[in-house]
Design a protein around this motif. Structure first.
Motif, mmCIF file in Angstrom:
data_model
loop_
_atom_site.group_PDB
_atom_site.id
_atom_site.type_symbol
_atom_site.label_atom_id
_atom_site.label_comp_id
_atom_site.label_asym_id
_atom_site.label_seq_id
_atom_site.Cartn_x
_atom_site.Cartn_y
_atom_site.Cartn_z
ATOM 1 N N THR A 138 0.855 -1.185 0.000
ATOM 2 C CA THR A 138 0.000 0.000 0.000
ATOM 3 C C THR A 138 0.885 1.226 0.000
ATOM 4 O O THR A 138 1.688 1.406 0.913
ATOM 5 N N SER B 157 -0.964 -4.633 -5.315
ATOM 6 C CA SER B 157 -0.567 -3.315 -4.825
ATOM 7 C C SER B 157 -1.732 -2.357 -4.904
ATOM 8 O O SER B 157 -2.534 -2.424 -5.845
ATOM 9 N N ARG B 158 -1.764 -1.469 -3.957
ATOM 10 C CA ARG B 158 -2.718 -0.372 -4.016
ATOM 11 C C ARG B 158 -1.917 0.916 -3.883
ATOM 12 O O ARG B 158 -1.177 1.084 -2.918
ATOM 13 N N SER C 63 2.026 3.680 4.942
ATOM 14 C CA SER C 63 2.246 2.853 3.761
ATOM 15 C C SER C 63 2.931 1.567 4.163
ATOM 16 O O SER C 63 3.677 1.530 5.142
ATOM 17 N N ASP D 217 -1.921 5.022 -3.710
ATOM 18 C CA ASP D 217 -2.624 6.294 -3.585
ATOM 19 C C ASP D 217 -1.646 7.453 -3.648
ATOM 20 O O ASP D 217 -2.051 8.604 -3.595
#
Lengths: 104, 248
Positions: free
Chosen positions: A5, A22-23, B11, A25
């Motif tokens: 992420t 996978s993400r 993350s 942003d």
């Protein structure tokens, strides 16, 4: 829950490779190559090619997208590049400029 | 403040992920995979077990459970767990190292702002952080303390006494480790010997006639330094040298 992420505000100044999903942003100033699904959230930005099993785009991509299964350009997506995938959807509100090759 | 941290974006670079390039920006990052590049972040970095970073990490806080081959710089603190392997320098105001961690590099427990003035007065009390302070920093530091003789005499975070900076003191730098244990004794010797000419360093035989000249404690105080007893034996003069001795 994606294996990787990249939250908003994070910048990967290079390539991202993943054996899983996978993400994203945040921003990737390079390629994204995944063996699994790739989800580019709204506000995300990829400056080079994207490849994966399934690619869903809600952000900006400046490069080609290649998927083994499908590519979905969701509302708010902005793709400047080509698409190579057996299946493709372009939602209302997505922006796309490039070629499509579905390898029929 | 903790609410802000909880709201901070987080993350995760998964175990199957490889980043070839640098990682910048804001937010926290947990590295479970591999990063071949530097991480410069305004947040916290956790190199989880199995995570590898081949590059330096510069962040607010750095916690290493995996492996890092690069420098660790944190403005808050660095925590290294027992399973960690770190090959690189560590620079943070607070460093915590668990027993069993494998580390190779220089360690500096100083605030980042004070990086430029390592031996300045500002760091005399501050970097003696209350947190576990590894013995490496002091053992490697003494060479820097030359212009600040007062710092050499104190291990704990107490206010340094002001001692007359004796030129002899700087030559004691080599015995860096002894500053802790025999701080007082070292000073006594060097102060007493401070009144003598520097000849003792160069030729042990020469100062024997010079010993009676300064105060009486000099011979006894310097005896541990000089293996042979110091009676007023006839020194071995070089031809014509006796005329140039300072004590005469």
């Amino acid at each position: 829950m994606a294996d990787t992420t990249i939250a908003a505000g994070l910048v990967i100044d290079g390539n991202l490779e993943s054996e899983s999903s996978s993400r994203i942003d945040g921003s990737v100033l390079g390629r994204v190559d995944a063996k699994g699904a790739v989800e580019l959230g709204p506000g995300s930005s990829v400056s080079s090619d994207v490849s994966g099993e399934r690619v869903a785009v809600s952000g900006h991509v400046l490069g080609n997208i290649e998927a083994r299964q499908r590519v979905d350009l969701l509302a708010g997506a902005k793709l400047t590049g080509d698409v190579r995938a057996p299946r493709l959807t372009i939602a209302d509100g997505a922006s796309f400029r490039g070629k499509v090759d579905m390898e029929i | 403040m903790s609410d802000e941290r909880n709201a901070r974006l987080s993350s995760v670079l998964g175990a199957a992920a490889v980043v070839i390039g640098n990682v910048n920006g804001q937010g926290d990052v947990e590295v479970r995979g591999r990063v071949q590049g530097n991480i410069v972040l305004e947040g916290r970095v956790l190199v989880a077990r199995g995570g590898i970073v081949l590059g330096s990490i510069e962040a607010l806080q750095v916690t290493v459970v995996g492996a890092v081959r690069g420098d660790l710089v944190a403005s808050d603190g660095v925590t290294i767990h027992a399973s960690a392997e770190v090959e690189g320098n560590i620079h943070a105001p607070r460093v915590a190292i668990e027993a069993g961690a494998q580390i190779r590099g220089h360690l500096r427990t100083e605030p980042l702002a004070g990086k430029k003035a390592e031996a300045s007065e500002g760091t005399s009390a501050e970097p003696r952080a209350p947190e576990p302070r590894a013995p490496e920093p002091r053992a490697s530091e003494p060479r820097i303390k030359e212009p600040r003789p007062s710092l050499e005499t104190h291990a704990p975070a107490s206010s340094p006494e002001d001692r007359p900076p004796s030129p002899r003191r700087t030559r004691r730098r080599g015995k860096g480790g002894s500053h802790f244990e025999n701080g007082g004794a070292v000073e006594a010797r060097s102060t007493a010997a401070g009144l003598e000419p520097p000849a003792p360093r160069l030729a042990p035989q020469v100062p024997a006639p010079a010993a009676p000249v300064p105060a009486a404690p000099a011979p006894t105080a310097s005896s541990p330094r000089d293996p042979a007893p110091r009676p007023p034996t006839i020194p071995t003069f070089r031809k014509g040298s006796h005329g140039h001795r300072r004590d005469s």
